[in-house]
Design an enzyme around this catalytic site. Structure first.
Site, mmCIF file in Angstrom:
data_model
loop_
_atom_site.group_PDB
_atom_site.id
_atom_site.type_symbol
_atom_site.label_atom_id
_atom_site.label_comp_id
_atom_site.label_asym_id
_atom_site.label_seq_id
_atom_site.Cartn_x
_atom_site.Cartn_y
_atom_site.Cartn_z
ATOM 1 N N CYS A 67 -68.810 -9.748 102.669
ATOM 2 C CA CYS A 67 -67.887 -9.242 101.653
ATOM 3 C C CYS A 67 -68.168 -9.847 100.285
ATOM 4 O O CYS A 67 -67.792 -9.265 99.257
ATOM 5 C CB CYS A 67 -66.440 -9.518 102.056
ATOM 6 S SG CYS A 67 -66.080 -11.256 102.375
ATOM 7 N N MET A 119 -62.327 -12.240 110.795
ATOM 8 C CA MET A 119 -61.466 -12.479 109.644
ATOM 9 C C MET A 119 -60.028 -12.071 109.947
ATOM 10 O O MET A 119 -59.079 -12.728 109.516
ATOM 11 C CB MET A 119 -62.007 -11.752 108.416
ATOM 12 C CG MET A 119 -63.332 -12.300 107.923
ATOM 13 S SD MET A 119 -64.011 -11.405 106.515
ATOM 14 C CE MET A 119 -62.978 -12.018 105.199
#
Length: 458
Positions: free
Chosen positions: A50, A195
């Site tokens: 990310c 995550m």
């Protein structure tokens, strides 16, 4: 041979740019396969998270520009971006600086959240995917093995991840700052990866009332929810849950928006415009940016977490300095191995030549020695081996020192002539000569601290 890194990250490019250069696991393997077809790239690995997309690669000296152009061509092909749209956001580094960068990234020092632990798994996955795609050979096996060991050592020997140790933690910390307290709040997590699991863990530790997990695969949503005694639902129920929750944390691998403005518009009307906070930590983004246009809907992206991260930065500065020292030590060790790879064939040939001479001379005196007892013959054998090793010790050390100082080519050629080893492979500019077995031997000798276990398979 040049080892290099080219890429973008959260410091050089916005999430809008990064998401267009974010690749799925399947795309990573396909990209690596394309990069290593023909010349000039020798080894290649793609790290896509990310916060960054990087290509790590080796290329023959003198072909570095061709290598960069080759990579940018395929980055554009896979992202449908014109190079002019992202070239100003790229960084490019080589050799020791590149190795140091990779080690720092793996240890979490270059992450949005300094010291985060998720990057270790992401680097390991990039290594595995690239290896499966055929992009990893002896150099990158050595590189990633030591990078992963270094990352683990940094976390083991410093307290760098004692505070906000992940993007997931920072997202929950942001929610806490917004609400003051998460008591009696309901949270929706979209995605069931690492995550998301960390986000759920931090939400519960901060006293949230309920966590609902939604995932494309209902079984994975259930598995994650069961770990914390939470609820789970299918994507079909997303709109229904948006009517009831206070916090949305989303982290999927979807290539498209999971939550659109129209959904939020309907949800806000249904909930009589009670505030909803959405934290999108996915890249590409999961939530349509125009959601922010809706009254009392507050959307934060991964780039917005920077302020949260900064608040804890001071406490981590000292540990970051300690981590830098560890990384410098590990980089220096790797560079010795990296620069001495090409002299391995010559050293092996020199030792083989000396061993042949030793055996030949012993054979000459076979008749004179045959009256010796087996124990005495063994002692003679050990003595002659010891003499050979002692004679070769200094020349071998000097060859390695010259290699580290980038002076090896002339000295190797001279040594090859002196000992009649011209037929042995002497590295020329850009050639790769060390076999995987020889390189592994050098790696083992240079990592005598006992940490040469495989991080790839652990």
């Amino acid at each position: 041979m040049i080892l290099a890194v080219i890429g973008i990250n959260h410091e050089t490019a916005s999430v809008e740019t990064r998401e267009q250069l974010a690749f799925s696991s399947k795309q990573v393997k396909e990209l690596v396969q394309k990069l290593i077809e023909g010349q000039p790239i020798k080894e290649a690995s793609v790290l896509s998270t990310c916060n960054r997309t990087e290509v790590h690669f080796t290329v023959n000296t003198g072909q570095i520009e061709a290598g960069k152009n080759h990579i940018m061509t395929y980055l554009s092909d896979f992202s449908d971006l014109d190079p002019r749209e992202y070239v100003d956001h790229l960084y490019f580094i080589t050799d020791q600086e590149a190795v140091s960068h990779i080690f720092k990234v793996t240890a979490g020092l270059n992450s949005l959240v300094t010291g985060e632990t998720e990057i270790l798994g992401q680097v390991k996955k990039a290594y595995q995917l690239s290896d499966e795609a055929g992009g990893v050979d002896s150099i990158f096996h050595g590189l990633y093995q030591q990078a992963l060991r270094t990352g683990k050592r940094v976390h083991r020997e410093t307290g760098i991840n004692d505070n906000a140790a992940s993007v997931s933690y920072a997202s929950v910390e942001l929610a806490t700052k917004i609400f003051g307290s998460l008591q009696n709040r309901r949270a929706l997590i979209i995605g069931a990866g690492k995550m998301s699991e960390l986000a759920a863990r931090h939400l519960y530790s901060n006293g949230v009332k309920d966590v609902i997990v939604i995932n494309r695969t209902i079984e994975r949503a259930k598995n994650l929810a069961d770990k914390f005694g939470g609820l789970y639902a299918s994507y079909d129920q997303l709109s229904e849950w948006l009517n009831e929750i206070d916090i949305v944390i989303t982290s999927t691998g979807a290539p498209h928006f999971v939550i659109k403005e129209e959904q939020i518009k309907r949800a806000m009307k249904s909930r009589k415009y009670s505030p909803m906070f959405l934290i999108d930590i996915a890249v590409p983004r999961d939530v349509e940016p125009s959601v922010n246009n809706q009254d009392n809907a507050y959307l934060y992206t991964i780039d917005d977490l920077e302020a949260v991260v900064e608040s804890n930065m001071q406490e981590r500065q000292e540990e970051a300095r300690n981590a830098e020292l560890i990384i410098s030590e590990e980089v220096a060790e790797f560079m010795v191995w990296y620069k001495t790879r090409d002299v391995v064939p010559l050293i092996s040939a020199l030792r083989e030549k000396a061993e042949d001479v030793r055996k030949m001379e012993l054979e000459k005196y076979h008749k004179k020695l045959k009256n010796l007892s087996p124990k005495e013959q063994e002692a003679v054998d050990k003595l002659t081996k010891s003499i050979v090793n002692k004679i070769l010790k200094e020349p071998v050390l000097r060859i390695k020192e010259f290699a580290v100082e980038d002076k090896s080519e002339l000295y190797m050629a001279t040594l090859a002539q002196l000992f009649d080893l011209e037929d042995e492979v002497i590295p020329k500019d850009g050639e790769e000569h060390s076999s995987s077995k020889e390189v592994e031997s050098v790696t083992q000798s240079s990592t005598e601290r006992g940490h040469h276990e495989s991080d790839f398979h652990n």
